[in-house]
Write an enzyme that holds these catalytic residues in place. Structure first.
Site, PDB file in Angstrom:
ATOM      1  N   GLY A 107       0.816  -1.207   0.000  1.00 25.97           N
ATOM      2  CA  GLY A 107       0.000   0.000   0.000  1.00 25.97           C
ATOM      3  C   GLY A 107       0.855   1.265   0.000  1.00 25.97           C
ATOM      4  O   GLY A 107       0.398   2.325  -0.446  1.00 25.97           O
ATOM      5  N   GLU A 110       1.581   1.827  -3.535  1.00 22.31           N
ATOM      6  CA  GLU A 110       0.310   2.216  -4.177  1.00 22.31           C
ATOM      7  C   GLU A 110      -0.009   3.679  -3.881  1.00 22.31           C
ATOM      8  O   GLU A 110      -0.447   4.431  -4.755  1.00 22.31           O
ATOM      9  CB  GLU A 110      -0.819   1.286  -3.694  1.00 22.31           C
TER      10      GLU A 110
HETATM   11  C1  3H9 Z   1      -0.588  -4.284   1.603  1.00 23.92           C
HETATM   12  O1  3H9 Z   1       0.003  -3.245   1.668  1.00 23.92           O
HETATM   13  C2  3H9 Z   1      -1.862  -4.484   0.826  1.00 23.92           C
HETATM   14  C3  3H9 Z   1      -2.174  -3.306  -0.024  1.00 23.92           C
HETATM   15  O2  3H9 Z   1      -2.189  -3.684  -1.377  1.00 23.92           O
HETATM   16  C4  3H9 Z   1      -3.457  -2.619   0.365  1.00 23.92           C
HETATM   17  C5  3H9 Z   1      -4.677  -3.447   0.351  1.00 23.92           C
HETATM   18  C6  3H9 Z   1      -5.954  -2.719   0.626  1.00 23.92           C
HETATM   19  N1  3H9 Z   1       1.598  -3.888   9.119  1.00 23.92           N
HETATM   20  O3  3H9 Z   1       9.935  -6.534  10.076  1.00 23.92           O
HETATM   21  P1  3H9 Z   1      10.287  -5.704  11.247  1.00 23.92           P
HETATM   22  C7  3H9 Z   1       5.611  -4.606  12.230  1.00 23.92           C
HETATM   23  S1  3H9 Z   1      -0.014  -5.667   2.403  1.00 23.92           S
HETATM   24  C8  3H9 Z   1       1.632  -4.089  10.455  1.00 23.92           C
HETATM   25  O4  3H9 Z   1      10.798  -6.391  12.450  1.00 23.92           O
HETATM   26  P2  3H9 Z   1      12.440  -4.503   9.761  1.00 23.92           P
HETATM   27  C9  3H9 Z   1       6.284  -5.938  12.497  1.00 23.92           C
HETATM   28  O5  3H9 Z   1       5.336  -6.934  12.796  1.00 23.92           O
HETATM   29  C10 3H9 Z   1       1.460  -5.104   3.204  1.00 23.92           C
HETATM   30  N2  3H9 Z   1       2.768  -4.284  11.143  1.00 23.92           N
HETATM   31  O6  3H9 Z   1      11.295  -4.521  10.851  1.00 23.92           O
HETATM   32  C11 3H9 Z   1       7.172  -5.592  13.677  1.00 23.92           C
HETATM   33  O7  3H9 Z   1       6.369  -5.578  14.833  1.00 23.92           O
HETATM   34  P3  3H9 Z   1       6.962  -6.040  16.246  1.00 23.92           P
HETATM   35  C12 3H9 Z   1       2.570  -5.001   2.267  1.00 23.92           C
HETATM   36  C13 3H9 Z   1       3.913  -4.288  10.443  1.00 23.92           C
HETATM   37  O8  3H9 Z   1      13.073  -3.166   9.867  1.00 23.92           O
HETATM   38  C14 3H9 Z   1       7.581  -4.135  13.385  1.00 23.92           C
HETATM   39  O9  3H9 Z   1       6.605  -3.630  12.483  1.00 23.92           O
HETATM   40  N3  3H9 Z   1       3.784  -4.703   2.981  1.00 23.92           N
HETATM   41  C15 3H9 Z   1       3.938  -4.086   9.060  1.00 23.92           C
HETATM   42  O10 3H9 Z   1      13.267  -5.736   9.873  1.00 23.92           O
HETATM   43  C16 3H9 Z   1       8.939  -4.022  12.746  1.00 23.92           C
HETATM   44  O11 3H9 Z   1       8.991  -4.859  11.603  1.00 23.92           O
HETATM   45  C17 3H9 Z   1       4.579  -5.661   3.451  1.00 23.92           C
HETATM   46  O12 3H9 Z   1       4.358  -6.837   3.247  1.00 23.92           O
HETATM   47  C18 3H9 Z   1       2.717  -3.876   8.388  1.00 23.92           C
HETATM   48  N4  3H9 Z   1       2.659  -3.657   7.063  1.00 23.92           N
HETATM   49  O13 3H9 Z   1      11.693  -4.602   8.353  1.00 23.92           O
HETATM   50  C19 3H9 Z   1       5.777  -5.199   4.234  1.00 23.92           C
HETATM   51  N5  3H9 Z   1       5.227  -4.154   8.632  1.00 23.92           N
HETATM   52  O14 3H9 Z   1       8.050  -5.071  16.562  1.00 23.92           O
HETATM   53  C20 3H9 Z   1       5.898  -5.973   5.504  1.00 23.92           C
HETATM   54  C21 3H9 Z   1       5.972  -4.370   9.748  1.00 23.92           C
HETATM   55  O15 3H9 Z   1       5.795  -5.969  17.151  1.00 23.92           O
HETATM   56  N6  3H9 Z   1       6.973  -5.508   6.317  1.00 23.92           N
HETATM   57  N7  3H9 Z   1       5.179  -4.442  10.828  1.00 23.92           N
HETATM   58  O16 3H9 Z   1       7.454  -7.442  16.063  1.00 23.92           O
HETATM   59  C22 3H9 Z   1       8.268  -5.769   6.056  1.00 23.92           C
HETATM   60  O17 3H9 Z   1       8.626  -6.363   5.044  1.00 23.92           O
HETATM   61  C23 3H9 Z   1       9.281  -5.318   7.068  1.00 23.92           C
HETATM   62  O18 3H9 Z   1       8.603  -5.090   8.262  1.00 23.92           O
HETATM   63  C24 3H9 Z   1      10.065  -4.038   6.690  1.00 23.92           C
HETATM   64  C25 3H9 Z   1      10.883  -3.566   7.911  1.00 23.92           C
HETATM   65  C26 3H9 Z   1      11.011  -4.355   5.535  1.00 23.92           C
HETATM   66  C27 3H9 Z   1       9.133  -2.950   6.299  1.00 23.92           C
END
Ligand code: 3H9
Length: 708
Positions: A107, A110
């Protein structure tokens, strides 16, 4: 204005800052805050253009994944609300420049694409990783991305989910400019340049959408690729369909197709499982009785004892992470062999493009081969990776205790032996821990970290953190035989043998589990790992077997004939020079003789029975492990199985899979197996209890021990 979004002015340029730590996810409140800011811009005659930027460490990393569960159960709107919000951004008459640092994912990208221009720092990454969560972009990502990046790049990004660097995004047209130095200042300067120009809308840019003739081969190749590399997954195919819709339909119609596919994926078991995995991989790092701020032991130098397959692999893992390693062997020939294997593995990585020669040269410089324990006094951690035998391990730990400095971590890379027994041979059991790497150690992501009764919290916290440094996923487990992974693997492979002994063909067993989603069937896995490993362990523990309880014999009988698997060219299968497997009629004949002699009657066995017996054997043992406290949570077991044993992520791991089937159903099937196959199938007490209460493993919270 929402607390999550701030508004400021730099003369005629508005600055909208999203502040929703840690990753600026588009949680409720963020879109509303941005919408309000845009309203304000349009009503303020002084403002000519705006910059949209993320506060903290990143631009928006995506939708809030925690909301998806609510969306799937109908407790939150299913994504469609994002579309009108992004149209409002795109329809702003005053240009919006999106400034990207960190990761603009899902998102986030997007949102960025609905702005009129995008600038980024060189270290930024952009991507549509939704498929990794079992969904597809649900806010017009599949419709806007091909308009900016072209169809081929959009299909690739949406279907395999890999991010691209800012530099690549610039070349593709996703980003308009790279900003060296201060991002906000660069974005404001850029906004001034474009302030008086009309604001280009991505959804109206159709120039890169290609012709049907140009696009057809792109979609065919993408579907073929998904079929091979993302076996059985719904989302990649849906993502390709959605991008194809962008090339065939007007924007609004394409968005409708995307919405339908997004919701179908969101409601699937695959997406629920993959979201469970996303949070699970982060959950395993949390150890309830070890606070986040536990002081860590700095590990700047390491020693590895044993330059065999495991020792060599472990050495490479640390050298790759920039940590110098002293690699010790007992004699020169073994040391030379170990170093030659390391060099060969690195050369292969360069050949395959995984590493550059320069990187490999640096890594090799960090590895110092040695025949003595001199130099061990200077290391912060020593990992013993010698042959799996208690007597030898004890000898080495006595030596490590003598030569290593106080406070150094003493780790054993054992896959079965008791860490407490090893620790007891030292004067400092608090420094002793198990680090169970998986073979090949430089490839497999899993690291079981084995907590002994006396292991210090600082030692555990350091090893958990170290697992991240060396790009592994560390899971803390307790000290029981086989720990978590191998303890469960025993019953799994036992059942695979049993079904063969009862009449299933070797390839039918492997195919049934491969079709279930396992990376490899259990018998082929045995051949790969070496059948002799289990054979030797079974001999060592023969005295623990209960008399009268059925034990599998086929694999041991194969070993008696010298058929150890791939390494001897024959095991369950036979192998050619390229290690290609084929069925060996000799084994079929032998099995017939052996089972006749043992009086086991043969019968047809369905694929469903093969899968249920093997997978429920995992689940039943997993339930015991959980109840006994050797794993902290059901999700820890899942993460171990996904990263160390080829369990399909789209099924969430064995415990999640059992919850998906329903524990009542699993329990009843196990009772049925017990009736037919005896006491090895006695249901785990926890499984019985949860099934009777109508609960799942995910509901179980151990009130005792942290895998201690
Ligand atoms: C989407 O966007 C769908 C769209 O098309 C819209 C549809 C309508 N949400 O990974 P980390 C939390 S789907 C909620 O350890 P890093 C994570 O759980 C989404 N929470 O850090 C953790 O919590 P905690 C598409 C999230 O620096 C904390 O943040 N996006 C989200 O190693 C730190 O995360 C993705 O798939 C989230 N979106 O890596 C990206 N992201 O501290 C998913 C993270 O409590 N995220 N958290 O354990 C990632 O790939 C990695 O988190 C990122 C940072 C690279 C961003």
């Amino acid at each position: 204005m929402s607390d999550l979004v701030q508004f400021a002015k730099d003369n005629e340029i508005a600055v909208i800052t999203i502040n929703n730590p840690p990753v600026n996810a588009l949680s409720p409140g963020v879109p509303e805050g941005i919408s309000e800011a845009i309203e304000r811009i349009s009503n303020d005659p002084e403002i000519m253009a705006a910059v949209l930027i993320g506060g903290g460490r990143t631009f928006v990393a995506g939708a809030d994944i925690k909301e998806f569960g609510k969306m799937a159960s109908g407790k939150a709107p299913r994504g469609a609300g994002m579309l009108p919000f992004l149209l409002r951004v795109e329809d702003s008459r005053k240009p919006i420049v999106v400034a990207i640092h960190g990761t603009a994912f899902g998102g986030g990208l997007e949102l960025a694409m609905s702005g009129h221009y995008r600038v980024a720092v060189p270290s930024a990454q952009v991507g549509q990783p939704e498929v990794k969560l079992g969904i597809i972009p649900g806010a017009a990502g599949t419709q806007r991305l091909p308009r900016l990046a072209g169809v081929a790049a959009a299909v690739e990004m949406c279907a395999d989910g890999k991010p691209v660097s800012a530099e690549k995004a610039l070349a593709l047209g996703i980003i308009d400019k790279l900003v060296d130095g201060d991002l906000l200042a660069g974005a404001i300067a850029f906004a001034r340049e474009v302030a008086s120009k009309p604001a280009p809308k991505t959804r109206e840019r159709n120039g890169k959408l290609g012709t049907p003739e140009q696009n057809a081969p792109i979609f065919t190749a993408a579907r073929e690729n998904a079929r091979k590399k993302q076996r059985g997954l719904l989302a990649p195919v849906a993502a390709i369909d959605a991008v194809e819709a962008a090339t065939k339909l007007p924007f609004e119609e394409g968005c409708k197709v995307e919405q339908e596919l997004f919701i179908k994926c969101l409601m699937s078991d695959q997406s629920k499982a993959l979201i469970h995995v996303f949070f699970g991989e982060r959950e395993v790092a949390k150890i309830p009785d070890i606070p986040k701020d536990t002081p860590l032991i700095p590990v700047r130098r390491l020693a590895v004892v044993g330059a065999g397959t495991m020792g060599g692999g472990i050495t490479m893992v640390f050298a790759n992470a920039g940590i110098p390693v002293l690699l010790k062997e007992a004699d020169q020939a073994a040391l030379d062999r170990g170093m030659a294997t390391i060099q060969k593995n690195y050369a292969n990585s360069v050949k395959r493009g995984r590493f550059t020669q320069e990187f490999v040269d640096e890594c090799l410089k960090r590895i110092e081969p040695t025949l003595s324990f001199d130099g061990f006094a200077a290391v912060d951690m020593a990992i013993e990776a010698v042959f799996e035998g208690m007597a030898l391990k004890k000898e080495i730990f006595a030596e490590l205790d003598r030569v290593c400095k106080p406070g150094a971590i003493l780790a054993s890379n054992t896959s079965t032996l008791s860490i407490d027994e090893i620790a007891a041979t030292t004067s400092r059991p608090e420094s002793v821990i198990g680090t169970h790497f998986f073979s090949p150690a430089n490839v497999m992501r899993l690291l079981e970290i084995v907590r002994g009764k006396k292991t210090g919290k600082d030692v555990i916290a350091t090893c958990m953190q170290l697992s991240k440094t060396i790009a592994k996923i560390g899971v803390l487990v307790g000290n029981c035989r086989g720990f978590v992974g191998n303890r469960m693997f025993g019953p799994y492979r036992r059942e695979a043998q049993f079904v063969v002994e009862e009449g299933a063909s070797i390839d039918a067993v492997d195919k049934a589990l491969f079709d279930f989603g396992m990376a490899m069937g259990p018998l082929a896995t045995g051949d790969l790992a070496g059948l002799d490993v289990g054979w030797r362990i079974r001999k060592e523990y023969k005295h623990l077997e209960k008399p009268g309880v059925r034990q599998p014999f086929a694999e041991d009988s194969l070993c008696e004939l010298g058929r150890f698997g791939q390494k001897t060219g024959a095991g369950w299968y036979k192998y050619d020079d390229q290690r290609q497997a084929s069925l060996d009629p000799v084994v079929g004949k032998l099995l017939k003789e052996w089972t006749t002699a043992a009086g086991i009657s043969q019968r047809p066995i369905s694929d469903q029975e093969i899968v249920d017996r093997c997978i429920y054997a995992l689940v039943n043992e997993g339930a015991r492990i959980l109840e006994e406290g050797y794993a902290l949570r059901a999700v820890d077991i899942d993460i171990i199985y996904l990263n160390g044993y080829g369990f399909p992520a789209s099924r969430g791991g064995p415990m999640w899979y059992a919850d998906t089937v329903g524990l009542k159903k699993v329990y009843e099937r196990i009772l049925d197996f017990q009736k037919h196959h005896g006491e090895l199938w006695e249901p785990a007490p926890l499984l019985k209890k949860l099934a009777e209460q109508g609960k799942g493993f995910a509901d179980f919270n151990a009130d005792h021990g942290a895998a201690a």
